[in-house]
Design an enzyme around this catalytic site. Structure first.
Site, short mmCIF file in Angstrom:
data_model
loop_
_atom_site.label_atom_id
_atom_site.label_comp_id
_atom_site.label_asym_id
_atom_site.label_seq_id
_atom_site.Cartn_x
_atom_site.Cartn_y
_atom_site.Cartn_z
N ASP B 197 0.81 -1.20 0.00
CA ASP B 197 0.00 0.00 0.00
C ASP B 197 0.86 1.27 0.00
O ASP B 197 0.41 2.32 -0.43
CB ASP B 197 -0.91 -0.04 1.24
CG ASP B 197 -1.83 1.15 1.28
OD1 ASP B 197 -2.63 1.27 0.35
OD2 ASP B 197 -1.72 1.97 2.22
N LEU B 278 -8.35 6.50 1.33
CA LEU B 278 -8.33 7.59 0.37
C LEU B 278 -7.05 7.60 -0.44
O LEU B 278 -6.94 8.33 -1.42
CB LEU B 278 -8.46 8.93 1.11
CG LEU B 278 -9.82 9.14 1.76
CD1 LEU B 278 -9.80 10.38 2.61
CD2 LEU B 278 -10.88 9.27 0.66
N ARG B 279 -6.10 6.79 -0.01
CA ARG B 279 -4.82 6.84 -0.68
C ARG B 279 -4.93 6.53 -2.17
O ARG B 279 -4.25 7.13 -2.99
CB ARG B 279 -3.86 5.85 -0.02
CG ARG B 279 -2.42 6.25 -0.19
CD ARG B 279 -1.55 5.04 0.01
NE ARG B 279 -1.32 4.75 1.41
CZ ARG B 279 -0.37 5.36 2.11
NH1 ARG B 279 0.34 6.30 1.56
NH2 ARG B 279 -0.16 5.01 3.35
N GLY B 280 -5.82 5.61 -2.50
CA GLY B 280 -6.00 5.25 -3.89
C GLY B 280 -6.46 6.44 -4.71
O GLY B 280 -5.91 6.73 -5.79
N THR B 283 -3.62 9.06 -5.06
CA THR B 283 -2.58 8.64 -6.01
C THR B 283 -3.10 8.72 -7.44
O THR B 283 -2.41 9.16 -8.36
CB THR B 283 -2.16 7.19 -5.73
OG1 THR B 283 -1.93 7.06 -4.34
CG2 THR B 283 -0.92 6.84 -6.49
#
Lengths: 601, 341
Positions: B197, B278-280, B283
């Site tokens: 991740d 929310l990282r997806g 990015t």
């Protein structure tokens, strides 16, 4: 001209490979020699030694050589004596211009192999240890001594991929061991010519086409074959690669890597009763081909034929059975990070900084090594003045210096599923087993487990998935599982015992899960007949028990079967009737059971 | 490796090349993971990138390569120099630092300077690999074989952007912001999900299966090995063009606008795929913006999202071991449903 010495093609080819390797060791990567220790292997190493220049080093790396021996590091004694950091050259740097010989490469750990591979690829040894950062150019070739006995015991794939020659000497006999007809002078002359040898587009295409037709995925294979062809041309005094050079390269580099036989019928059509073909006669010498016959064929075909004729008989038999030899597990499966480091048990695999809490084991040498550079500072801090020529009264060690040994627990487990794929319910059961295997693998980073799968039906038991921790590989192997046919239980139990034994020899703990209804109807010799089959199965079960493996027998029939229970009893396996187990239930049951069963051994 | 293989000479592998370029344009994308078959030139591409990147300006004599244009992030020694008005700068290549598998913790974070300690009895800090990688790339080949305690350490530093060393009166903090590039072969074992991740983009490389491409790869490699200098010279113009594009994209990055429509699209896509956190989304957005900048577009649109969705999201899907379709396939399906074929 090709340097074939004896009548025996195995030994002749092995010698030829040694000569080509000696021409350009670093470019050809090296050779894997599959053979038990003995005169054949020694003779080959001797031949290689004689072909290399006198000044070329030949360094042996024992299996348990530490990383600091291989890569280099701080020479503690010299450092303390000199009062400044003194680096110790590692084996890889010392092998520059020569050859590194790996003992027992089939048991080599993956991260050790990774160091070696990195140095091979970069042509330099990069060292970042003990406060030292060094880059030492070193170009060397590798001889991997492979003493593996079973299909799964092979040197790490990443290493094998980079070695041009995979030689199997197990078929060579004593009377074959003739000396090489190539001389060291010829090798030296060829080495000077090697890089200037031209390789035509047509020649390169022939090698690429052949590699593809044989199902060889990695691009390193045709690349290495091209270099082997160039080395052969150089040895023959040619300045460009010709047909014979290509044939030789295809025979020596590509054939042993084959994963399929070109123009093979669709494996789907295979009958369930497929028998392995008779072992082939040793291949004819290809370069004695009738020239005129070869002339009217495209080069691609000529080279492919040469490679095909040279596929080792044992491999050929396996390929014909549709087994993919390259889906083997590599030695130390999985990643270093997935293994729980044990505190005090098992083989030491390195040290790290740490406190002496919870039963850690102090590594005295590494601790002193860490403390050494601080001595002058600590003495100064204490106001102690050291008179010239006098030794300090004591070495000061502080908590920060403590280095604890990290050990790999020997109790990594490998769960071997043995799945009954016979009869009508086979497909359903196989799907469940497949699901269970994948579920167990999906959290393999939590449980340090490897998983393997044997399916049995018709007359044989087939290893569909060698022990692995890789979900990727598992998915590929489990994609198409055949079903239907008779129930060769004895054969299956024997196969499970053999695999469990090889797992055990790798220092892991096997646990075996049988999924069957226990109703054998094919005897050990492959003949149908219920009573003989059951007798054989019970006999195998008793032999299995003697080996002391822990096992679970999951009875998959709609109602619990006395026969299955009896079989479990004979194997000393836990009997688990699970008529409606789905993948989830199955994997949970296996987890529960295999963690509570004491191993009998 | 005096003459690395030129970046533009790498045959195919477009997804990998693009991902590496995007990470160079916007380091905040957070690293690239390259996973796949053997012999696909994973390491070659990373080494080539090092030679391709435009040079960067550093403070002379700074062990961490501080950026003179960013005084707020100076290390202690640069702060002193700046106060004394004694700041000289020069251009250096962007560092691409290898983290070899056997590296000890000391070498990674930095440690006591052995030389000074043993010869003069002085206590001085010798910066480690993290210091050398600051403002550049840290490359870990076979990242799935890296030892756990090193992985934890790297994640910690990558998250905080600084490296802290405390040892026996040696107390050092220095900036350590780098793009993590990891490569590996999935057959050697899976990667821990926490580590997975952390990587912004994840690329799958496969061996090319068509004959002409395969021949091309080997031929170029052979030509390169025969005469590296001539080969590099031959590709110099193309590498130069790519370098100018990178520089321009880097400059333009701040001016690329991200319309609400694009944000909505990104959110929809992540929802449809059920990615964690929310990282997806973040990015995905950053990568799309970097791509737009690279292609000279003024705003982020569907075409950018489509192209970067697989590398930005494929490693963030919750694993469903019983769904046989790979994550790339699942991302592709979601894209088709949302954006139309």
């Amino acid at each position: 001209m090709s340097e074939r010495s004896a009548e025996d093609p195995i030994w002749g080819d092995a010698l030829l490979a040694a000569a080509l390797f000696a021409v350009a060791p670093a470019q050809l990567g090296g050779a894997a020699i599959r053979s038990l220790a003995g005169p054949g292997r020694d003779a080959w190493l001797e031949a290689l030694r004689a072909l290399l220049p006198d000044e070329a080093p030949m360094r042996r790396v024992p299996l348990h050589a530490s990383e600091s021996r291989i890569l280099g590091g701080l020479d503690l004694t010299a450092t303390l004596r000199a009062g400044r950091p003194v680096a110790e050259r590692g084996i890889l740097a010392a092998a520059d211009g020569g050859v590194v010989v790996l003992a027992m490469a089939e048991r080599m750990e993956l991260n050790k192999a990774a160091h070696l591979v990195a140095a091979l690829d970069a042509g330099e040894v990069v060292l970042e240890r003990d406060g030292l950062a060094l880059r030492t150019p070193s170009r060397f070739g590798v001889v991997a001594l492979d003493e593996g006995l079973s299909q799964e015991e092979r040197p790490p794939a990443a290493l094998m991929d980079r070695l041009a020659f995979h030689i199997d000497l197990s078929g060579a006999t004593l009377r074959d061991l003739e000396p090489s007809v190539v001389t060291a002078e010829e090798v030296t002359a060829a080495a000077a010519r090697f890089s200037a040898v031209a390789l035509s587009d047509e020649a390169l295409q022939a090698l690429c086409t052949t590699a593809m037709a044989l199902g060889i995925g990695s691009l390193r294979a045709p690349m290495l074959a091209a270099r082997a062809a160039k080395a052969h041309a150089a040895l023959c005094g040619e300045d460009s690669v010709g047909e014979v050079d290509l044939q030789t390269a295809a025979r020596l580099v590509l054939a042993p890597r084959a994963t399929m036989i070109p123009q093979m019928e669709d494996p789907e059509d295979e009958s369930t009763e497929e028998q392995p073909p008779e072992p082939q006669e040793p291949p004819e010498e290809t370069e004695q081909k009738d020239e005129s016959e070869a002339k009217d064929k495209p080069l691609d075909d000529v080279i492919l034929e040469a490679a095909q004729a040279a596929i080792p008989p044992g491999l050929l038999a396996m390929l014909k059975m549709g087994l993919d030899r390259h889906n083997r597990g590599s030695s130390a499966g999985g990643k270093a990070g997935a293994q729980k480091q044990s505190k005090t048990r098992g083989r030491p695999i390195g040290t790290r900084q740490g406190d002496l809490r919870d039963g850690m084991r102090l590594n005295v040498v590494e601790t002193l090594r860490a403390a050494a550079p601080w001595q002058p500072i600590r003495r100064t801090a204490r106001g102690e003045v050291l008179e010239p020529g006098k030794r300090p009264a004591r070495v000061e060690v502080r908590r920060d210096d403590f280095r604890i040994s990290r050990h790999k627990e020997r109790s990594e487990t490998a769960t071997i599923f043995v799945v009954d794929a016979s009869g009508s319910a086979a497909l359903h059961r196989l799907a469940e087993a497949k699901g269970a295997v994948e579920l167990l693998l999906a959290d393999c980073y939590v449980r340090r487990d490897q998983v393997a799968l044997i399916a049995f039906r018709g007359r044989e038991a087939e290893l569909l998935l060698p022990p692995t921790r890789s979900l990727t590989r598992a998915k590929r192997s489990l994609a198409g599982l055949p079903g239907g046919g008779g129930t060769p239980l004895a054969t299956a139990i024997d196969a499970a015992a053999a695999l469990a034994d090889s797992v055990k020899r790798k220092g892991q703990t096997p646990s075996i899960v049988f999924l069957t209804d226990g109703r054998a109807n094919i005897a050990r010799d492959g003949e149908p007949g219920r009573s003989q089959a059951e007798e054989d199965a019970l006999a195998s079960a008793r032999a299995f028990r003697l080996a002391g493996f822990r096992a679970v027998l999951v009875d998959t029939s709609p109602r619990p079967q006395p026969k299955a229970e009896k079989l479990a009893g004979e194997m000393a396996a836990i009997y688990l009737p699970l008529p409606y187990a789905d993948a989830e239930g199955l994997s949970q049951a296996v987890r529960a059971v295999s963690s509570n069963v004491p191993a009998a051994a | 490796m005096a003459m690395p293989f030129p970046f533009s000479a790498i045959v195919g592998q477009d997804e990998m090349k693009t991902a590496l370029l995007l990470a160079a344009i916007d380091p905040s994308i957070g690293g690239v993971l390259v996973f796949g078959d053997r012999g696909t030139g994973k390491s070659t591409a990373v080494r080539a990138l090092a030679a391709l990147l435009p040079k960067m300006r550093v403070v002379v004599g700074c062990p961490y390569g501080c950026d003179p244009a960013n005084p707020g992030a100076f290390c202690d020694s640069c702060k002193e120099k700046a106060a004394e008005g004694d700041l000289k700068t020069r251009q250096v290549p962007v560092p691409v630092i290898d983290l070899p598998l056997g590296a000890t913790e000391d070498r990674v974070v930095g440690a006591l300077d052995l030389e000074l300690a043993l010869t003069k009895g002085e206590k001085a800090f010798e910066p480690g690999l993290l210091a050398r990688a600051h403002r550049g790339f840290l490359y870990i080949d076979e990242v799935n074989l890296l030892e756990d305690h090193l992985v934890d350490l790297l994640l910690d530093v990558a998250a905080s952007g600084e490296n802290v060393v405390e040892r026996e009166g040696l107390s050092v903090r220095h900036p350590a912001r780098f793009v993590l590039v990891g490569s590996g072969n999935p057959e050697e074992g899976e990667l821990r999900p926490q580590l997975l991740d952390r990587f912004g983009l994840s690329v799958e490389v496969k061996t090319p299966t068509d004959l002409p491409t395969r021949i091309d790869v080997i031929r170029r490699r052979d030509t390169y090995e025969h005469d590296p200098a001539a080969f590099v010279e031959h590709w110099k113009r193309r590498d130069g063009k790519l370098r100018s594009r990178l520089t321009a994209a880097h400059k333009r990055l701040g001016d690329v606008s991200v319309p609400d429509k694009a944000l909505e699209r990104a959110a929809e896509l992540c929802m449809a795929l059920g990615t964690d956190g929310l990282r997806g989304e973040l990015t995905l957005m950053r990568a799309a913006r970097a791509l737009a900048a690279f292609e000279g577009d003024a705003e982020v649109g569907d075409k950018h999202l489509r192209q970067v969705a697989p590398p930005a999201l494929r490693h963030r899907l919750r694993r469903n071991p019983l769904d046989d379709s790979g994550s790339s396939v699942r991302v592709g399906r979601a894209l088709e449903e949302l954006f139309g074929a």
